[in-house]
Design a protein around this motif. Structure first.
Motif, mmCIF file in Angstrom:
data_model
loop_
_atom_site.group_PDB
_atom_site.id
_atom_site.type_symbol
_atom_site.label_atom_id
_atom_site.label_comp_id
_atom_site.label_asym_id
_atom_site.label_seq_id
_atom_site.Cartn_x
_atom_site.Cartn_y
_atom_site.Cartn_z
ATOM 1 N N ALA A 130 11.293 -2.124 -54.162
ATOM 2 C CA ALA A 130 12.048 -1.400 -53.133
ATOM 3 C C ALA A 130 13.275 -0.786 -53.781
ATOM 4 C CB ALA A 130 12.452 -2.338 -51.998
ATOM 5 N N PRO A 131 13.165 0.450 -54.253
ATOM 6 C CA PRO A 131 14.314 1.086 -54.921
ATOM 7 C C PRO A 131 15.487 1.267 -53.968
ATOM 8 C CG PRO A 131 12.273 2.279 -55.377
ATOM 9 C CD PRO A 131 11.970 1.300 -54.289
ATOM 10 N N GLY A 132 16.662 1.090 -54.502
ATOM 11 C CA GLY A 132 17.893 1.332 -53.753
ATOM 12 C C GLY A 132 18.874 2.085 -54.625
ATOM 13 N N THR A 133 19.455 3.138 -54.083
ATOM 14 C CA THR A 133 20.350 4.004 -54.846
ATOM 15 C C THR A 133 21.799 3.770 -54.440
ATOM 16 O OG1 THR A 133 18.699 5.718 -55.234
ATOM 17 C CG2 THR A 133 20.989 6.426 -55.237
ATOM 18 N N HIS A 134 22.684 3.833 -55.416
ATOM 19 C CA HIS A 134 24.122 3.780 -55.187
ATOM 20 C C HIS A 134 24.774 4.987 -55.842
ATOM 21 C CE1 HIS A 134 23.118 -0.509 -54.595
ATOM 22 N NE2 HIS A 134 24.180 -0.542 -53.821
ATOM 23 N N LEU A 135 25.895 5.397 -55.265
ATOM 24 C CA LEU A 135 26.702 6.474 -55.830
ATOM 25 C C LEU A 135 28.094 5.945 -56.145
ATOM 26 C CD1 LEU A 135 25.881 9.396 -53.340
ATOM 27 C CD2 LEU A 135 24.580 8.677 -55.350
ATOM 28 N N ILE A 136 28.670 6.462 -57.221
ATOM 29 C CA ILE A 136 30.056 6.168 -57.551
ATOM 30 C C ILE A 136 30.871 7.430 -57.329
ATOM 31 C CG2 ILE A 136 31.674 5.711 -59.442
ATOM 32 C CD1 ILE A 136 30.503 3.201 -58.484
ATOM 33 N N MET A 137 31.946 7.280 -56.546
ATOM 34 C CA MET A 137 32.834 8.394 -56.231
ATOM 35 C C MET A 137 34.266 8.011 -56.591
ATOM 36 S SD MET A 137 31.084 9.769 -52.677
ATOM 37 C CE MET A 137 31.171 8.224 -51.793
ATOM 38 N N PRO A 138 35.192 8.949 -56.590
ATOM 39 C CA PRO A 138 36.575 8.636 -56.979
ATOM 40 C C PRO A 138 37.233 7.620 -56.062
ATOM 41 C CG PRO A 138 36.194 11.005 -57.023
ATOM 42 C CD PRO A 138 34.986 10.388 -56.368
ATOM 43 N N ASP A 139 38.345 7.076 -56.542
ATOM 44 C CA ASP A 139 39.028 6.021 -55.791
ATOM 45 C C ASP A 139 39.589 6.505 -54.466
ATOM 46 O OD1 ASP A 139 40.947 7.644 -56.892
ATOM 47 O OD2 ASP A 139 42.201 6.032 -57.663
ATOM 48 N N TYR A 140 39.886 7.812 -54.343
ATOM 49 C CA TYR A 140 40.478 8.287 -53.103
ATOM 50 C C TYR A 140 39.494 8.310 -51.933
ATOM 51 C CZ TYR A 140 38.450 12.741 -54.780
ATOM 52 O OH TYR A 140 37.603 13.707 -55.256
ATOM 53 N N CYS A 141 38.247 8.005 -52.176
ATOM 54 C CA CYS A 141 37.266 7.963 -51.091
ATOM 55 C C CYS A 141 37.357 6.689 -50.267
ATOM 56 C CB CYS A 141 35.853 8.122 -51.650
ATOM 57 S SG CYS A 141 35.521 9.761 -52.344
ATOM 58 N N SER A 142 38.120 5.720 -50.734
ATOM 59 C CA SER A 142 38.334 4.493 -49.964
ATOM 60 C C SER A 142 39.690 3.921 -50.349
ATOM 61 C CB SER A 142 37.233 3.462 -50.251
ATOM 62 O OG SER A 142 37.316 3.003 -51.588
ATOM 63 N N PRO A 143 40.343 3.186 -49.441
ATOM 64 C CA PRO A 143 41.594 2.512 -49.803
ATOM 65 C C PRO A 143 41.356 1.472 -50.892
ATOM 66 C CG PRO A 143 41.287 2.569 -47.420
ATOM 67 C CD PRO A 143 39.991 2.999 -48.032
#
Length: 709
Positions: free
Chosen positions: A359-372
């Motif tokens: 069961a593949p599951g994907t994650h993304l990494i985004m900049p720190d300003y996308c969350s506190p």
């Protein structure tokens, strides 16, 4: 004279405050005089005191009680694992009680459990520790809030209050999973306190009836966790407070419903590959012989297949770094290969049925300003999944998907998966995210166990609970489960080993609930079990900046001092000249060389990984040791030449090996730098992430995404 004053009236009696004023004035003079005398005496005593370092002055004249600062000094731990050569010699020459195939979270956990019970344990791993699914998790240590919801609701999420009542149910199996997972959550957080920490997550509530429903859910989650909750209790915060703590959250949903507030729930967070490595090193410290980059080519057996005396007695393995092939003999063999478990099972029993469902599951990494920095978000997607948006390692992690896929050593995120995550994020975030926001993307394959009653292709109905499977030859397979339950999975597997093998009756009872991992200050000799003192020492004694000190403390624990000592001993390699005169405990403050200027990972970590952590390839360092490949694929590509240069010196690589390692690492980084293209996602709630260039067609469902940048 003003209104309300009567001329000629006798004056009102004044309060009798003059005697009190005189009394307090005299008292103030006496106290002041006494303070002046004490100050003069103190100054005289101070002038007669020999010069000492700044830290000692702080300690001596601090307003904090002296007893509170006992043990504030730190000492560098000295333990070092045996060399790869010594471990291989042991694997080739000795017979073991247990051979574990696979060194992800589960396999390393089995090794730690077996070794701490007194069993002679060997472990082999085809790639690197946590190079597969164990490195591609959501980084949570959790009990499964979705399972709790599924225990009471057959439809997730309910859209109306009527839905809630129409789909009420009680499924005790889900409750058992939540109870067991929360028990293991407590252990896992306590097992590595230098790394693990509670993380609050908001559940946005846009309908009035969601407030009491989710509040009850959160309190039930706390109640099930019991006295060993190890994280703060859940609580409700109103709309204004929620928007203050998470400013980028939308105040209205797609239907125009205003935000009522948020339920804040807590789980734990970790760095999964560093945790996996700590488990493997703890097994080694307990006596296990653990070897990565060693592939099982076949199983050794005794007796005739199908007969009562048929038994698996070890494995023929190949050292992928040298090409050497040798046998490892063992009384029992455990298969902990995750989604690849069926391959090993068929080596022992060619007639066995497959039990693993990828069961593949994907994650993304985004900049720190996308969350506190200290607050995440979790919500139910439109199709009943759970999506997380969490701060992690100075970035933001978003995921995950839950789809049908194939078993492969190189899973890649697809266009629809990336679009799904981005569009779901845009349902709750005020500032839209798009492909250009993504710094890295990866896919991992969950090892789900087949349920014969589940609809074909439905991974959501497959249990994440684990199973212990035994095939002909007494090959034991431990499969399923999740990161949080690795310890219990290992306990059940070793219990099965001991039960099946009378020759292992000398094994002690499981004791891993009380085991702390390598990196912990178990006896208080390093930092008095106060890990913030490590960060202080890294800054004051070794001149490291705050971000680097925090990074090392969180990922290495007490071993961060060993790493810093390595860098200081070879300062010409791993320090750049700094500003002279900016002293830290009498030492000039220097600047430790980073692998990339935008991230705190140090060049010295590469050498440390080679000498103390069995790193054998550039990918080992960039992906599993420093995590730079998971945080920013472009930054990892820029750091690659320096990583190869350092490793070439540490491992004596020739020119061809250097070239091959760089090429393999670039191929790996290409898998991490995937996104759907350059078109921005829709800026409306739930819009398709690729709307500007048209949504992906059905033929794109399995298409690999091109590079982000």
């Amino acid at each position: 004279q003003g209104p309300g004053i009567t001329h000629g009236a006798p004056p009102s009696p004044r309060p009798r405050i003059r005697p009190l004023r005189r009394m307090f004035t005299r008292l103030a003079w006496r106290v002041g005089a006494g303070g002046a005398v004490a100050a003069a005496a103190g100054a005289a005593a101070y002038s007669a005191t020999p010069t000492v370092e700044a830290a000692s002055l702080k300690k001596r004249y601090s307003i904090i009680d002296e007893a509170d600062l006992e043990g504030d000094k730190v000492s560098v731990p000295q333990w070092k694992p045996p060399s790869r050569k010594d471990i291989k010699d042991q694997l080739k020459s000795e017979e073991f009680d247990v051979l574990v195939i696979g060194s992800g979270a589960t396999g390393s956990g089995v090794a730690m459990d077996a070794a701490t019970r007194g069993l002679k344990t060997a472990v082999v791993e085809r790639e690197d520790f946590a190079s597969g699914t164990s490195s591609r998790s959501t980084k949570l240590i959790h009990g499964g809030i979705r399972y709790l919801a599924q225990a009471f609701q057959s439809k997730i999420p309910p859209n109306t209050l009527l839905d809630v009542f129409m789909h009420l149910r009680y499924n005790h199996e889900y409750m058992k999973i939540v109870y067991a997972d929360l028990h293991e959550r407590a252990y896992m957080i306590d097992s590595a306190p230098f790394m693990t920490h509670p993380i609050p997550m908001m559940v946005p509530l846009y309908k009035w009836w969601e407030v009491p429903m989710m509040y009850f859910t959160g309190k039930l989650y706390d109640l099930i966790a019991g006295r060993r909750r190890t994280v703060p209790p859940s609580h409700f915060i109103p709309r204004d407070e929620a928007l203050y703590q998470f400013p980028s959250m939308k105040d209205k949903d797609k239907e125009g419903n205003s935000l009522w507030g948020c339920l804040v729930i807590y789980d734990g967070q970790q760095n999964d590959t560093r945790m996996n490595l700590a488990i493997a090193l703890t097994a080694i410290q307990a006596g296990a012989a653990v070897q990565n980059h060693t592939e099982v080519q076949s199983l050794l057996t005794a007796g005739t297949y199908g007969s009562p005396d048929y038994k698996v007695t070890g494995a023929k393995v190949k050292d992928l770094m040298t090409g050497e092939v040798y046998d490892i003999r063992a009384k029992a063999v455990v298969n902990a290969c995750g989604v690849f478990s069926d391959k090993i099972r068929r080596m022992a029993d060619p007639e066995c049925k497959e039990i693993m469902v990828p069961a593949p599951g994907t994650h993304l990494i985004m900049p720190d300003y996308c969350s506190p920095d200290q607050m995440g978000m979790v919500w139910f997607t439109k199709d009943g999944r759970i999506l997380y948006l969490l701060p992690w390692e100075g970035s933001t992690i978003a995921g995950t998907t839950d789809t049908k896929g194939e078993i492969t050593f190189e899973p890649r995120p697809t266009l629809p998966e990336i679009d799904f995550i981005l569009s779901e994020c845009n349902r709750v975030l005020r500032d839209p995210v798009d492909y250009s926001t993504v710094r890295a993307a990866w896919s991992g394959i969950r090892p789900l166990v087949r349920d014969p009653n589940a609809p074909p292709g439905d991974t959501k109905s497959l249990s994440r609970d684990h199973v212990v499977d035994v095939v002909k030859g007494d090959l034991i397979t431990i499969a399923g489960g999740k990161w949080t339950t690795y310890r219990k999975m290992a306990e059940d597997a070793v219990d099965a080993i001991v039960k099946l093998n009378p020759g292992l009756a000398h094994a002690r009872a499981c004791d891993t609930l009380s085991v702390q991992l390598v990196g912990c200050d178990r006896d208080g000799a390093v930092c008095g079990a106060s890990y913030d003192r490590i960060a202080v020492a890294l800054r004051e004694d070794f001149g490291l900046d705050r971000d680097t000190a925090r990074h090392l403390r969180l990922n290495y624990g007490t071993r961060a001092l060993q790493l810093a000592q390595l860098a200081a001993n070879e300062a010409g390699k791993y320090y750049a000249p700094g500003v002279e005169g900016a002293a830290a405990r009498g030492r000039p403050r220097r600047v430790a060389k980073r692998l990339h200027p935008g991230y705190p990972q140090l060049e010295a970590e590469v050498a440390f990984a080679c000498r103390h952590e069995f790193a054998q390839s550039a990918t080992d360092v960039l992906a599993q040791r420093t995590r730079l490949a998971f945080l920013d694929a472009d930054a990892a590509a820029e750091a690659l030449p320096r990583v190869v240069e350092i490793m070439a010196k540490e491992l004596s690589w020739d020119a061809q090996t250097r070239q091959d390692e760089a090429q393999k690492a670039r191929r790996f980084l290409a898998m991490m730098a995937n996104s759907g293209g350059s078109a921005p996602p829709s800026q409306t709630d739930g819009g398709d992430a690729a709307q500007a260039s048209g949504p992906p067609s059905k033929s794109q469902a399995g298409q690999e995404a091109p590079s982000i940048r």
